[in-house]
Design a protein around this motif. Sequence first.
Motif, PDB file in Angstrom:
ATOM      1  N   HIS A  42       0.837  -1.208   0.000  1.00 51.65           N
ATOM      2  CA  HIS A  42       0.000   0.000   0.000  1.00 51.65           C
ATOM      3  C   HIS A  42       0.873   1.259   0.000  1.00 51.65           C
ATOM      4  CE1 HIS A  42      -3.588   2.384   0.772  1.00 51.65           C
ATOM      5  NE2 HIS A  42      -2.953   2.974   1.763  1.00 51.65           N
ATOM      6  N   GLU A  82       2.011   9.578  -5.413  1.00 53.70           N
ATOM      7  CA  GLU A  82       2.486  10.886  -4.923  1.00 53.70           C
ATOM      8  C   GLU A  82       3.529  11.467  -5.855  1.00 53.70           C
ATOM      9  OE1 GLU A  82       5.375  13.517  -3.201  1.00 53.70           O
ATOM     10  OE2 GLU A  82       5.782  11.392  -3.486  1.00 53.70           O
ATOM     11  N   ARG A 109       2.395   1.792  -3.437  1.00 52.07           N
ATOM     12  CA  ARG A 109       1.427   2.354  -4.391  1.00 52.07           C
ATOM     13  C   ARG A 109       1.199   3.833  -4.114  1.00 52.07           C
ATOM     14  NH1 ARG A 109      -1.243  -2.356  -3.152  1.00 52.07           N
ATOM     15  NH2 ARG A 109      -2.869  -1.250  -2.021  1.00 52.07           N
ATOM     16  N   CYS A 110       1.071   4.195  -2.844  1.00 52.24           N
ATOM     17  CA  CYS A 110       0.874   5.604  -2.476  1.00 52.24           C
ATOM     18  C   CYS A 110       2.069   6.448  -2.900  1.00 52.24           C
ATOM     19  CB  CYS A 110       0.644   5.738  -0.969  1.00 52.24           C
ATOM     20  SG  CYS A 110      -0.954   5.131  -0.413  1.00 52.24           S
ATOM     21  N   ARG A 111       3.265   5.933  -2.684  1.00 55.39           N
ATOM     22  CA  ARG A 111       4.481   6.662  -3.049  1.00 55.39           C
ATOM     23  C   ARG A 111       4.540   6.906  -4.555  1.00 55.39           C
ATOM     24  NH1 ARG A 111       7.635   3.298  -0.810  1.00 55.39           N
ATOM     25  NH2 ARG A 111       7.236   4.062   1.269  1.00 55.39           N
TER      26      ARG A 111
END
Length: 92
Positions: free
Chosen positions: A61, A69, A64-66
């Motif tokens: 997770h 961003e 994926r967020c990184r």
Amino acid sequence: MPQDPMVQLALFTQAVEALGGQRVTARTLGVDERDLRARLSGEEDLDTGILRDIAKALIDHADRCRKIERKLSPAFSENLTAIQAERFGNPG
């Protein structure tokens, strides 16, 4: 020193919330929602398998967020639209 079981349960609960709640986490981990709720309530123990699986899910997770961003942050000029770049004084 071994971790206090209540601290571990609190961290597990935070992990479930960070992953999007009980339904999403159960689906991600491939477990029944009732099983997950039993673990969250302390009715069922947190075994090393579920801890390993949720740790991996948190890493996935975060990765994926990184990636999102990095493609969305205005700190990188290539992420700005032409209008945004003009407003920031960086015409493209």
